[in-house]
Design a protein around this motif. Structure first.
Motif, PDB file in Angstrom:
ATOM      1  N   SER A 114      -1.181   9.812   7.803  1.00 36.00           N
ATOM      2  CA  SER A 114      -2.559   9.667   7.347  1.00 36.00           C
ATOM      3  C   SER A 114      -2.849   8.239   6.895  1.00 36.00           C
ATOM      4  O   SER A 114      -1.953   7.511   6.458  1.00 36.00           O
ATOM      5  N   LEU A 115      -4.119   7.872   7.026  1.00 36.22           N
ATOM      6  CA  LEU A 115      -4.652   6.607   6.536  1.00 36.22           C
ATOM      7  C   LEU A 115      -6.018   6.883   5.919  1.00 36.22           C
ATOM      8  O   LEU A 115      -6.739   7.768   6.396  1.00 36.22           O
ATOM      9  N   PRO A 116      -6.419   6.139   4.876  1.00 34.34           N
ATOM     10  CA  PRO A 116      -7.798   6.264   4.412  1.00 34.34           C
ATOM     11  C   PRO A 116      -8.771   5.998   5.557  1.00 34.34           C
ATOM     12  O   PRO A 116      -8.643   5.014   6.290  1.00 34.34           O
ATOM     13  N   ALA A 117      -9.743   6.885   5.717  1.00 34.09           N
ATOM     14  CA  ALA A 117     -10.637   6.814   6.874  1.00 34.09           C
ATOM     15  C   ALA A 117     -11.482   5.547   6.904  1.00 34.09           C
ATOM     16  O   ALA A 117     -11.870   5.073   7.976  1.00 34.09           O
ATOM     17  N   LEU A 120      -4.584  -2.559   0.818  1.00 31.13           N
ATOM     18  CA  LEU A 120      -3.970  -3.045   2.057  1.00 31.13           C
ATOM     19  C   LEU A 120      -2.697  -2.267   2.369  1.00 31.13           C
ATOM     20  O   LEU A 120      -1.846  -2.087   1.497  1.00 31.13           O
ATOM     21  N   VAL A 121      -2.574  -1.826   3.621  1.00 32.27           N
ATOM     22  CA  VAL A 121      -1.350  -1.225   4.123  1.00 32.27           C
ATOM     23  C   VAL A 121      -0.739  -2.165   5.154  1.00 32.27           C
ATOM     24  O   VAL A 121      -1.426  -2.593   6.091  1.00 32.27           O
ATOM     25  N   VAL A 122       0.533  -2.506   4.969  1.00 29.10           N
ATOM     26  CA  VAL A 122       1.301  -3.237   5.984  1.00 29.10           C
ATOM     27  C   VAL A 122       2.602  -2.478   6.180  1.00 29.10           C
ATOM     28  O   VAL A 122       3.370  -2.302   5.226  1.00 29.10           O
ATOM     29  N   SER A 129       4.428   0.930  -1.910  1.00 32.65           N
ATOM     30  CA  SER A 129       4.956  -0.404  -2.174  1.00 32.65           C
ATOM     31  C   SER A 129       4.678  -0.814  -3.616  1.00 32.65           C
ATOM     32  O   SER A 129       3.633  -0.474  -4.171  1.00 32.65           O
ATOM     33  N   PRO A 130       5.580  -1.599  -4.228  1.00 32.33           N
ATOM     34  CA  PRO A 130       5.332  -2.107  -5.579  1.00 32.33           C
ATOM     35  C   PRO A 130       4.361  -3.282  -5.615  1.00 32.33           C
ATOM     36  O   PRO A 130       3.916  -3.695  -6.688  1.00 32.33           O
ATOM     37  N   VAL A 131       4.003  -3.829  -4.452  1.00 30.82           N
ATOM     38  CA  VAL A 131       3.146  -5.011  -4.384  1.00 30.82           C
ATOM     39  C   VAL A 131       1.745  -4.687  -4.903  1.00 30.82           C
ATOM     40  O   VAL A 131       1.173  -3.646  -4.591  1.00 30.82           O
ATOM     41  N   GLY A 140       0.795  -1.212   0.000  1.00 29.44           N
ATOM     42  CA  GLY A 140       0.000   0.000   0.000  1.00 29.44           C
ATOM     43  C   GLY A 140       0.833   1.270   0.000  1.00 29.44           C
ATOM     44  O   GLY A 140       2.001   1.280  -0.409  1.00 29.44           O
ATOM     45  N   ALA A 141       0.222   2.365   0.482  1.00 27.96           N
ATOM     46  CA  ALA A 141       0.876   3.672   0.554  1.00 27.96           C
ATOM     47  C   ALA A 141       0.748   4.199   1.976  1.00 27.96           C
ATOM     48  O   ALA A 141      -0.343   4.186   2.561  1.00 27.96           O
ATOM     49  N   PHE A 142       1.877   4.669   2.530  1.00 28.94           N
ATOM     50  CA  PHE A 142       1.893   5.155   3.910  1.00 28.94           C
ATOM     51  C   PHE A 142       3.193   5.905   4.137  1.00 28.94           C
ATOM     52  O   PHE A 142       4.241   5.536   3.598  1.00 28.94           O
TER      53      PHE A 142
END
Length: 291
Positions: free
Chosen positions: A186-189, A170-172, A162-164, A155-157
């Motif tokens: 920030s995270l998507p609400a 999904l964020v890990v 990430s290239p996955v 994901g993005a964070f």
């Protein structure tokens, strides 16, 4: 600027106990997420497996999966076989989809700690063609500033991406904080999200989260942005963040399979018995990704 109305707070804390694992007396397992899918969607389960193997007998072996994805983060040691070996800090998403067989083998004496999640697939992708994506630790996007190091696997964070590839957004992220260090990102609400503490402790708002605890975060069902803020304790902290878009589909779970209907479970067992599921090592190049 942070919107106070969208600050993520801890709404539920659990301390999963270490229990005997299925690999023998040297294996302990914590069921971090288990039997709570109506609240944990899209996360079906998360196991924290620790193995301190003191003999030379191989453990593990081939087994099937279908209807979901395994999301694996190796915190310590090595796992796999001569065809594919995960090392400390490596990450893998295996899309079981229509059905796949994989092998998780530990040879000889070893210490290993693995976080492995079962992630639901969108209904439209339930029977997708199997694929495997491996992201090596040294290639995972990372950033370090103000005493906070973030390694992003999916994901993005934190300004990283990430290239996955993801069927379910999904964020890990593996987040290490020096003593007293602060994180605000920030995270998507709408994402369902939780923190799992690997080392030390953190404060999220007015709530303390200790080692081996999972803290579920508040969520807004609407689209938009939310903010996650935490402060490390006196000994610092290491936490793994999981955040994903709920799919709002009921699932049927039995053994190693996830489906939409009980009849599909029976068909999956039949497919496996009749050798219709390919081993992950035989997947063509177009279904294997290494980053």
């Amino acid at each position: 600027m942070e919107n106070q109305a969208n600050i993520r707070n801890i709404v539920n804390i659990k301390t999963p106990p270490a229990q005997p694992g299925f690999l023998g007396p040297d294996h302990t397992a914590r069921a971090v997420v288990y039997h709570e899918f109506e609240h944990s969607d899209p996360f079906i389960l998360l196991m924290d497996d620790f193995l301190d193997k003191k003999d030379d007998e191989p453990v593990g072996g081939p087994h099937p999966h279908a209807g979901f994805e395994t999301v694996s983060l190796l915190l310590e040691g090595e796992i796999g076989d001569e065809k594919h070996m995960m090392k400390q800090g490596d990450f893998q998403i295996m899309t079981a989809g229509s059905g796949i067989v994989h092998t998780e083998t530990i040879e000889g004496r070893s210490r290993m700690r693995l976080l492995q999640m079962w992630l639901n697939l969108p209904k439209a992708d339930r029977w997708a063609a199997p694929r495997v994506q491996d992201l090596a630790f040294e290639n995972a996007p990372a950033t370090e500033m103000n005493g906070v190091k973030t390694v992003l696997y999916s994901g993005a964070f934190a300004g990283l991406r990430s290239p996955v590839k993801n069927h379910v957004p999904l964020v890990v992220a593996d987040i290490r904080l020096q003593p007293g260090a602060k994180l605000s990102e920030s995270l998507p609400a709408s994402y369902n999200a939780f923190l799992y503490v690997i080392e030390g402790n953190v404060m999220v708002g007015q709530q303390a989260l200790e080692i081996n605890q999972i803290g579920w975060l508040s969520r807004d069902s609407a689209d938009g942005t939310s903010w996650l803020a935490m402060v490390a304790g006196a000994d610092g902290a290491r936490v793994v963040l999981y955040a994903g878009e709920p799919q709002h589909d009921e699932i049927v779970s039995h053994g190693p399979f996830i489906s939409d209907h009980q009849e599909e479970i029976k068909q999956l067992y039949s497919d496996f018995r009749h050798g219709k599921m390919r081993h992950v090592s035989t997947l063509p190049e177009g279904q294997r990704f290494n980053y």
